[in-house]
Write an enzyme that holds these catalytic residues in place. Sequence first.
Site, short mmCIF file in Angstrom:
data_model
loop_
_atom_site.label_atom_id
_atom_site.label_comp_id
_atom_site.label_asym_id
_atom_site.label_seq_id
_atom_site.Cartn_x
_atom_site.Cartn_y
_atom_site.Cartn_z
N ARG A 184 0.84 -1.20 0.00
CA ARG A 184 0.00 0.00 0.00
C ARG A 184 0.87 1.25 0.00
NH1 ARG A 184 -1.65 2.83 4.26
NH2 ARG A 184 -1.55 1.09 5.71
N TYR B 54 -11.62 17.79 -18.12
CA TYR B 54 -12.27 16.48 -18.21
C TYR B 54 -13.47 16.44 -17.26
CZ TYR B 54 -12.91 11.51 -17.19
OH TYR B 54 -13.45 10.28 -16.97
N ASP C 60 -2.62 18.84 -16.27
CA ASP C 60 -2.97 17.51 -16.78
C ASP C 60 -2.38 17.39 -18.18
OD1 ASP C 60 -4.20 15.27 -17.97
OD2 ASP C 60 -6.04 15.54 -16.81
N LYS D 282 -4.36 5.95 -20.46
CA LYS D 282 -4.51 6.38 -21.85
C LYS D 282 -3.21 6.14 -22.64
CE LYS D 282 -8.59 7.83 -20.52
NZ LYS D 282 -8.55 7.78 -19.06
#
Length: 396
Positions: free
Chosen positions: A60, A113, A185, A210
């Site tokens: 984690r 987005y 971004d 992506k």
Amino acid sequence: MSQERKYGQGTEAVWGGEEGLFEGNATQVPVVHSVSFGYEDMDEWLEVALGNRPGHIYSRNTNPTVAVFEEKVRLLEGGEAATSASSGMGIISNALFALLKPGDRVVSVKDTYGGTNRMFTEFLPRVNVDVTLCDTTDHAAIEAEVAKGCTVLYLETPTNPTIKVLDIERLARAGKATGAVVMADNTFATPVNQNPLALGADLVLHSATKYLGGHADALGGVAVGSAELIKTIYSYREIVGNVLEPMSAYLLLRGMKTLHLRIERQNANALEIARFLEGHPGVEKVFYPGLESHPGHEIACRQMRGFGGMLSFVARGGTYADACRVLSRLKLARRAANLGAVETIAGPPATTSHVECTKAERAAMGIPESLIRYSVGIEDVEDLKADLDRALRLDA
């Protein structure tokens, strides 16, 4: 704060973070599924746990496979450090919540987005963070809002899905003048085409799902920036538990080895297709920064090395039904809510980038209902053009 790469980007995409051999002299990054990492020596374990020496204690927190992925992206973006999350929105939300507190202010643009936009319009206001969204093309208005004071200036360029272009250097300068953290971004551009840190941004974000992965088979998100910023985001992420899992990190790494080649082909394909669509009678408007007609073309020429594989266009007729008519006729495009893969992908914002938004909200953002978001793949460009021509012909 930019860190010099040792090699060119094509070489770093292949070798970055992988210059040595791995366990058992493996030449490829192993997928380390272990949740925990054991130590015979208690003093060594404590030193690793405290961060005083390299190592891992619990996945984690950190994981060997994930660490190689983070290092590769760090090298490509030229930052001091990187951290990851389980998806693009995972890293965006982690970064925002790690860096903001009640009473802080965010300045951004209307064309982000859809998931990011919802963070700005719904989730951040819930915790008393003020958000001001400016007209994306009005740089002076953005600068004026930033000058009033803000904690974060959030940029996305090119934007999703109307492919608008923001001047990162100019706006980063405005952000720094007021002490804001400038976040960018870079998902659409990729590190191959654009490096926001070199243009003055403090933090660069990617939906690695992506273009970085490029094969539509793994979710992931990553942030690159100064060691101090990344430590803050990492500390939040490790407690919240929004973790990139090792198999996804491995798939993203494997995809990134061909990043440079894929982007070169997608850049070339997209530019040729955009020019083809601009002259097609079945198209009302094309959005692509490589076109001289694009309002942000001059900025894109200045800050980008390639114009990217994403474009969008408005189908003749102007209705959602017109977009669906064209989409249903395409043979060489996946109709899916993704982008950046080796195969071409197409869809309307209503089912992809802005599915979270209402029709009225999309209209307020300047997103036509007949808009088609078209993620250009690596296929033969003549085949893609012929496919589009068949789909767009009104007499078909």
